[in-house]
Write an enzyme that holds these catalytic residues in place. Structure first.
Site, PDB file in Angstrom:
ATOM      1  N   ASP A  67      -1.322  -3.164   0.542  1.00  0.00           N
ATOM      2  CA  ASP A  67      -1.185  -3.749  -0.798  1.00  0.00           C
ATOM      3  C   ASP A  67      -0.531  -5.120  -0.747  1.00  0.00           C
ATOM      4  O   ASP A  67      -0.018  -5.539   0.295  1.00  0.00           O
ATOM      5  CB  ASP A  67      -0.394  -2.801  -1.727  1.00  0.00           C
ATOM      6  CG  ASP A  67       0.867  -2.243  -1.077  1.00  0.00           C
ATOM      7  OD1 ASP A  67       1.300  -2.778  -0.045  1.00  0.00           O
ATOM      8  OD2 ASP A  67       1.411  -1.268  -1.614  1.00  0.00           O
ATOM      9  N   ASN A 136       8.731   8.925  -6.498  1.00  0.00           N
ATOM     10  CA  ASN A 136       7.877   9.572  -7.505  1.00  0.00           C
ATOM     11  C   ASN A 136       6.541  10.020  -6.913  1.00  0.00           C
ATOM     12  O   ASN A 136       5.637  10.415  -7.637  1.00  0.00           O
ATOM     13  CB  ASN A 136       7.631   8.629  -8.690  1.00  0.00           C
ATOM     14  CG  ASN A 136       6.861   7.375  -8.291  1.00  0.00           C
ATOM     15  OD1 ASN A 136       6.474   7.216  -7.137  1.00  0.00           O
ATOM     16  ND2 ASN A 136       6.628   6.486  -9.249  1.00  0.00           N
ATOM     17  N   HIS A 138       4.443   8.102  -5.167  1.00  0.00           N
ATOM     18  CA  HIS A 138       3.384   7.093  -5.034  1.00  0.00           C
ATOM     19  C   HIS A 138       3.100   6.793  -3.562  1.00  0.00           C
ATOM     20  O   HIS A 138       3.978   6.932  -2.708  1.00  0.00           O
ATOM     21  CB  HIS A 138       3.686   5.813  -5.835  1.00  0.00           C
ATOM     22  CG  HIS A 138       4.751   4.933  -5.288  1.00  0.00           C
ATOM     23  ND1 HIS A 138       5.641   4.247  -6.088  1.00  0.00           N
ATOM     24  CD2 HIS A 138       5.081   4.588  -4.025  1.00  0.00           C
ATOM     25  CE1 HIS A 138       6.454   3.529  -5.334  1.00  0.00           C
ATOM     26  NE2 HIS A 138       6.140   3.723  -4.079  1.00  0.00           N
ATOM     27  N   GLU A 143       0.433   4.662  -8.381  1.00  0.00           N
ATOM     28  CA  GLU A 143       1.533   5.299  -9.105  1.00  0.00           C
ATOM     29  C   GLU A 143       1.033   6.595  -9.760  1.00  0.00           C
ATOM     30  O   GLU A 143      -0.172   6.769  -9.954  1.00  0.00           O
ATOM     31  CB  GLU A 143       2.036   4.345 -10.199  1.00  0.00           C
ATOM     32  CG  GLU A 143       2.659   3.053  -9.680  1.00  0.00           C
ATOM     33  CD  GLU A 143       4.097   3.221  -9.164  1.00  0.00           C
ATOM     34  OE1 GLU A 143       4.577   4.371  -9.060  1.00  0.00           O
ATOM     35  OE2 GLU A 143       4.708   2.201  -8.841  1.00  0.00           O
TER      36      GLU A 143
HETATM   37  P1  PGA Z   1      10.426   2.221   0.953  1.00  0.00           P
HETATM   38  O1  PGA Z   1       9.163   2.255   0.002  1.00  0.00           O
HETATM   39  O2  PGA Z   1       9.896   2.272   2.350  1.00  0.00           O
HETATM   40  O3  PGA Z   1      11.088   0.889   0.682  1.00  0.00           O
HETATM   41  O4  PGA Z   1      11.270   3.401   0.604  1.00  0.00           O
HETATM   42  C1  PGA Z   1       8.201   3.212   0.237  1.00  0.00           C
HETATM   43  C2  PGA Z   1       7.181   3.161  -0.868  1.00  0.00           C
HETATM   44  O5  PGA Z   1       7.562   2.916  -2.026  1.00  0.00           O
HETATM   45  O6  PGA Z   1       5.994   3.373  -0.585  1.00  0.00           O
END
Ligand code: PGA
Length: 241
Positions: A67, A136, A138, A143
């Protein structure tokens, strides 16, 4: 699913670094799907270490990142393009032309997404997709929502995500409001998936990923339908299993 629980983040970094590099050793022209965030930092540093030791050669590897923000200069310190170069690409020998990102500044985003999907397909498909997971549930910028989005697409960021990501920007107004992400279908087509989670705040999402209902309200739960998923967890992320 292959669930591996480790004592420390350092150990996960070593195991994940070997896992990714093992793929490249078996198939030097591997296609790697890569992720940003704090989770992959140690795996990337271990991949760099193995490269510096002469244990692995990335010169024939191709990468696709999950992304990117929309309407943020690729050279901005907060772009995922910059993150990947600072934390991996500048330190190993993947040719720049083999590195692929969704372009969040493309004039025609629909066409950009379609071209990205076609490029992944033309490369032979992703051999290993590295993933983090949001608290959450995602994955990438997919999301929780009413439905799974299949292919790459533009998303409007949730206020909670904007708040979370604002720690990297000078002010919350500077956080992009939109991003472009691979879809659930793009991720599910990877031949193997390596998902890493650190910390208790990921425990609920990990529990749901492993034995909850498959629902777009926890996008990672769809990975139950993938035939080759490895999870590398610390004790916090595994605490509800
Ligand atoms: P993080 O993010 O590695 O900073 O915890 C993971 C994500 O949101 O996919």
């Amino acid at each position: 699913m292959n669930v591996l629980v480790f004592d420390t983040e350092e150990q996960i970094g070593v195991a994940a670094g070997y896992y990714m590099c093992g793929q490249v050793l078996q198939k030097p022209d591997s296609v790697l799907g890569l992720a940003t965030g704090s989770t992959p930092l140690k795996p990337y540093s271990h991949m760099i270490k193995l490269y510096e030791q002469g244990a692995v050669d990335f010169s024939r590897v191709t990468t696709f990142n999950l992304d990117e923000y929309c309407k943020l200069d690729v050279n901005d310190k907060n772009s995922y393009h910059t993150f990947m170069h600072e934390n991996l690409f500048n330190h190993i020998n993947i040719p720049e032309e083999n590195i692929n990102f969704l372009d969040g500044n493309a004039e025609d985003m629909e066409l950009e997404c379609k071209n990205y999907e076609e490029k992944i397909k033309a490369s032979g498909g992703i051999d290993i997709q590295l993933l983090g997971i949001g608290s959450n549930g995602h994955i990438a910028f997919n999301e929780p929502a009413d439905a799974f989005q299949r292919w790459s697409h533009v998303v409007e960021l949730k206020q909670s995500t904007i708040n979370d990501n604002s720690r990297f920007f000078n002010s919350i107004e500077e956080v992009p409001t939109h991003a472009v992400t691979m879809g659930i279908g793009s991720i599910m087509q990877a031949k193997r998936i390596l998902i890493i989670a650190l910390g208790e705040n990921k425990a609920k999402a990990i529990k749901q990923l492993i034995d909850g209902n498959v629902t777009p309200w926890c996008p990672a739960s769809v990975l139950q339908f993938h035939k080759d998923v490895t999870l590398m967890l610390d004790k916090g992320a595994a605490s509800l299993l």
